[in-house]
Design a protein around this motif. Structure first.
Motif, PDB file in Angstrom:
ATOM      1  N   PRO A 582       1.088  -1.131   0.041  1.00  0.00           N
ATOM      2  CA  PRO A 582      -0.170  -0.187  -0.091  1.00  0.00           C
ATOM      3  C   PRO A 582       1.038   1.185  -0.033  1.00  0.00           C
ATOM      4  N   LEU A 583       0.297   2.179  -0.212  1.00  0.00           N
ATOM      5  CA  LEU A 583       0.788   3.671  -0.290  1.00  0.00           C
ATOM      6  C   LEU A 583       0.566   4.415   0.696  1.00  0.00           C
ATOM      7  N   THR A 598      -8.678   0.747  10.338  1.00  0.00           N
ATOM      8  CA  THR A 598      -7.498   1.214   9.445  1.00  0.00           C
ATOM      9  C   THR A 598      -7.805   0.584   8.143  1.00  0.00           C
ATOM     10  N   ILE A 599      -7.556   1.546   7.244  1.00  0.00           N
ATOM     11  CA  ILE A 599      -7.789   1.365   5.649  1.00  0.00           C
ATOM     12  C   ILE A 599      -6.654   1.720   4.975  1.00  0.00           C
ATOM     13  N   TYR A 600      -6.174   0.799   4.199  1.00  0.00           N
ATOM     14  CA  TYR A 600      -5.014   0.916   3.337  1.00  0.00           C
ATOM     15  C   TYR A 600      -5.476   1.292   1.949  1.00  0.00           C
ATOM     16  N   THR A 601      -4.681   2.377   1.063  1.00  0.00           N
ATOM     17  CA  THR A 601      -5.060   2.674  -0.314  1.00  0.00           C
ATOM     18  C   THR A 601      -3.842   2.507  -0.774  1.00  0.00           C
ATOM     19  N   TYR A 602      -4.011   2.129  -2.242  1.00  0.00           N
ATOM     20  CA  TYR A 602      -2.744   1.926  -3.044  1.00  0.00           C
ATOM     21  C   TYR A 602      -2.428   2.898  -4.202  1.00  0.00           C
ATOM     22  N   ALA A 640       2.277  -8.143   6.714  1.00  0.00           N
ATOM     23  CA  ALA A 640       1.436  -9.347   6.584  1.00  0.00           C
ATOM     24  C   ALA A 640       0.244  -9.010   6.088  1.00  0.00           C
ATOM     25  N   THR A 641      -0.646  -8.277   6.825  1.00  0.00           N
ATOM     26  CA  THR A 641      -2.055  -8.049   6.259  1.00  0.00           C
ATOM     27  C   THR A 641      -1.996  -7.522   4.975  1.00  0.00           C
ATOM     28  N   ASP A 645      -0.002 -11.858   3.383  1.00  0.00           N
ATOM     29  CA  ASP A 645      -0.982 -12.816   3.880  1.00  0.00           C
ATOM     30  C   ASP A 645      -1.818 -13.208   2.630  1.00  0.00           C
ATOM     31  N   ARG A 646      -1.975 -14.476   2.219  1.00  0.00           N
ATOM     32  CA  ARG A 646      -2.844 -14.861   0.978  1.00  0.00           C
ATOM     33  C   ARG A 646      -4.338 -14.401   1.213  1.00  0.00           C
ATOM     34  N   GLY A 647      -4.869 -14.429   2.440  1.00  0.00           N
ATOM     35  CA  GLY A 647      -6.156 -13.977   2.719  1.00  0.00           C
ATOM     36  C   GLY A 647      -6.552 -12.398   2.185  1.00  0.00           C
TER      37      GLY A 647
END
Length: 695
Positions: A582-583, A598-602, A640-641, A645-647
């Protein structure tokens, strides 16, 4: 949906309706590839005329309004009435499937068109198509809207269209100079059919035009692009002319990627065969008839110092990238001649009882194979594989006869070049045998048995190759976090220090002596180059994990260059991926006792969309928003998240749809020639925003 199924559920698609309902059956797809296929169909009709000696110039114009025009000075489409339908020849060609002059009626001795569906399919998939024909001192014109003939109010495809109600009309719209004939076709692709991003590719068009000009000596093809790219400052249209009088000999020299061991040898000949085909009688009946065919073979062949093979095969100027019977006959003939020559010179070459294999002969070879014959049998409308059985033996015979004559020639040049060729193929054979012997004595060991694997490799416990993953990580700081974030059961880590060697410029020996490149090849365990064995690869996935910045993109490009040049089967098998870290990390505050989110953006647009959405919902976020500059800034849980992590992770599979195009791009971006790269950077600079550069 209903359980009932009876005759009234059946649909009969008439005329061009079938094309519009199932366009993929006729043109392969409805993206840019299908759009280009339509253009090839129109161009190839003009080329078939040139192949028969009618017309020596073809103009292709990409207009600013999205239309494309193809002009020739050939015989022109027939304008008289076709007796069975009562329609003009122009209307028959553009509205009737399986109608044309290439079914053995004597108009064409050899042609690329066979099925009579090319022009009519393009017409069916066009919002508007205009055709002008110069014949008999007049200019005849007709227009179509999605395959239906009629009249447009003006020159725009969206202008009012009036279909013919009773009889269609091929109008006389002008006078043609005495003796002048030809056809002009302009069409606008139907955006109801093609995807929004489908566009004509100038580079692909230029490549095809160049290829055709090589295959038809003396034919001049002019490509003119009147469009202006967004942000481009170039003034006026771009026009390029292609003409090659040397034919496929020039083509082979153009394609050759290395220094020559032999000159370009031209091998020509022909053969006849008989086949039973249905022949249309004057009464309209199809009668099986045995006919004699003649097949002309023309081969340009040379060997160079490298080991890459460049081979092109064509039937009546139509490319057959997947080969067919002519390619089989070519390879059989090569094997037969060179094996016989090596056996005759076994003492000088010191080969013992070893036998040449196909790869030994093809290494460093550049070949252009063309055959011309009436009504070839192809597999499908896309014509990628030749199926005519008799062609195999004819090509085999021509190649064997001509190549044997070359080896038997008393000329000094021929003797020295054939001797060099035998030395080369035997050297390739000995290298292959040596590599195989070495591989058999040094069998791949698993991680517990091996003491030769690099010390910095952090291996996984599982021996199940299909489910294991190798992460190639940028930098030691990211490695430390990744060790804690990974699943040690099936995820292995290999750190690299910064930017590896640019292998596009370097020699093989330089690549192997580079510590980072050697480590990657050693860890994957499948070898490199021609000896690469995909089955021996130690991991099911190879994932490139670099920082989400410009340097990270550069490192990823260097790694992909290594895989493309020396471990290409791994890419072709779809086993190379790029991780997508993520960025940004946004902590959205929730009211009351509800925990924060918590939110990740790319990407930047994704971040702005998220912040707008949060604002509209009446919530706030912690300032400042965290912008990740590198993998090392994340803690183990975050890495990992988001990335491992494959999920929840996102991976980009590296695909190799067109090896030739990919090879040109790698050579442009990473090769020795600086001028083309500088030109590319200058021309593409408008695509890059300054905000996206980390400075």
């Amino acid at each position: 949906m209903t359980a009932e199924y009876s005759a009234h559920h059946l649909q009969v698609l008439e005329g061009l309706e079938a094309v519009r309902k199932r366009p993929g059956m006729y043109i392969g797809s409805t993206d840019s590839r299908g759009l280009m296929h339509c253009l090839w169909e129109i161009i190839d009709n003009s080329v078939d005329e040139a192949l028969g000696g009618h017309g020596s110039r073809i103009d292709i114009v990409l207009h600013t309004d999205g239309s494309v025009e193809v002009r020739d000075r050939a015989r022109g489409i027939p304008v008289d009435i076709e007796p069975r339908t009562g329609l003009s020849g122009v209307e028959v060609v553009f509205t009737k499937l399986h109608a044309g002059g290439k079914f053995g009626g004597g108009s064409y001795a050899a042609s690329g068109g066979l099925h009579g569906v090319g022009a009519s399919v393009v017409n069916a998939l066009s919002e508007r198509l205009d055709v002008d024909v110069d014949r008999n001192g007049k200019t005849w014109s007709m227009s179509f809207h999605r395959g239906e003939p009629g009249v447009f109010a003006n020159g725009a495809p969206t202008s009012t269209f009036t279909p013919f109600e009773t009889n269609s009309e091929l109008r006389v719209t002008g006078r043609a100079a005495k003796g002048v004939t030809g056809t002009r076709i302009r069409y606008w692709a139907d955006r109801q059919i093609f995807t929004k991003d489908a566009a004509f590719n100038l580079e692909e068009l230029a490549q095809r035009a160049r290829q055709t000009a090589f295959l038809v000596p003396g034919l001049e093809i002019v490509v003119r692009d009147e469009r202006r790219a967004d942000g481009s400052t170039a003034a006026g249209p771009v026009e390029t002319t292609y003409r090659y009088d040397g034919g496929i000999s020039e083509f082979a020299e153009f394609l050759a990627p290395d220094a020559a061991v032999t000159d370009t040898w031209r091998l020509t000949g022909s053969g006849t065969f008989t086949e039973t085909v249905p022949v249309l009688q004057p009464t309209g009946a199809m009668v099986p008839t045995q006919v004699e065919r003649e097949c002309h073979v023309d081969i340009a062949l040379r060997w160079g110092t490298g080991y890459d093979t460049v081979s092109r095969s064509f039937v009546n100027i139509i490319a057959t990238p997947k080969g067919g019977t002519h390619q089989q006959g070519f390879e059989q003939g090569l094997m037969k001649v060179l094996r016989a020559q090596v056996e005759q010179n076994a003492r000088r070459l010191k080969v013992g009882t070893d036998k040449l294999e196909k790869d030994d002969i093809l290494a460093g070879m550049t070949a252009v194979l063309t055959v011309r014959l009436p009504e070839p049998q192809f597999e499908g409308q896309t014509k990628e594989v030749l199926g005519t059985p008799a062609v195999r033996q004819i090509v085999n015979n021509v190649l064997t006869s001509e190549l044997m004559a070359r080896f038997a020639s008393p000329k000094r040049d021929d003797k020295s070049q054939t001797a060099l060729l035998l030395d080369k193929v035997v050297a390739e054979m000995k290298a292959r045998i040596s590599a195989r012997t070495h591989k058999e004595t040094q069998r791949r060991k698993n991680a517990l048995e091996s003491s030769s694997l690099p010390a910095k490799l952090v291996d996984c416990r599982s021996s199940d190759v299909a489910h294991s993953e190798l992460f190639i990580v940028e930098g030691d700081s990211a490695l430390g976090t990744a060790k804690l974030a990974r699943n040690s059961e099936f995820q292995a880590l290999l750190p690299i220090r910064g930017k590896i060697l640019n292998v596009q410029k370097a020699s093989v020996s330089d690549m192997l002596s580079n510590a980072e490149c050697a480590s990657i090849i050693q860890v994957i365990g499948a070898g490199s180059g021609r000896s690469f064995d995909l089955d021996a690869a130690r991991y099911g996935k190879v994932i490139l994990m670099s920082d989400a910045d410009v340097d990270g993109a550069h490192i990823r490009t260097l790694l992909l260059t290594l895989f493309f040049r020396y471990m290409r089967p791994l890419v072709e098998a779809g086993r190379v991926f790029a991780a997508v870290p993520p960025l940004h990390r946004v902590i959205v505050m929730n009211p009351g006792t509800k925990p924060n989110e918590t939110i990740y953006t790319y990407s930047e647009p994704e971040l702005h969309t998220l912040l707008t959405k949060v604002t509209k919902s009446g919530r706030r976020w912690h300032e400042p928003v965290q912008r990740y500059k590198g993998l090392g800034e994340m803690d183990a849980d975050q890495l990992a998240t988001t990335t491992m992590d494959r999920g929840g992770r996102l991976l980009r599979r590296v695909r190799l749809e067109d090896a030739e195009t990919a090879g040109r791009i790698f050579e442009l971006l990473m090769g020795n020639e600086v001028a083309p790269r500088r030109e590319f950077i200058v021309e593409s600079s408008h695509r890059l925003s300054r905000e996206s550069i980390d400075a």
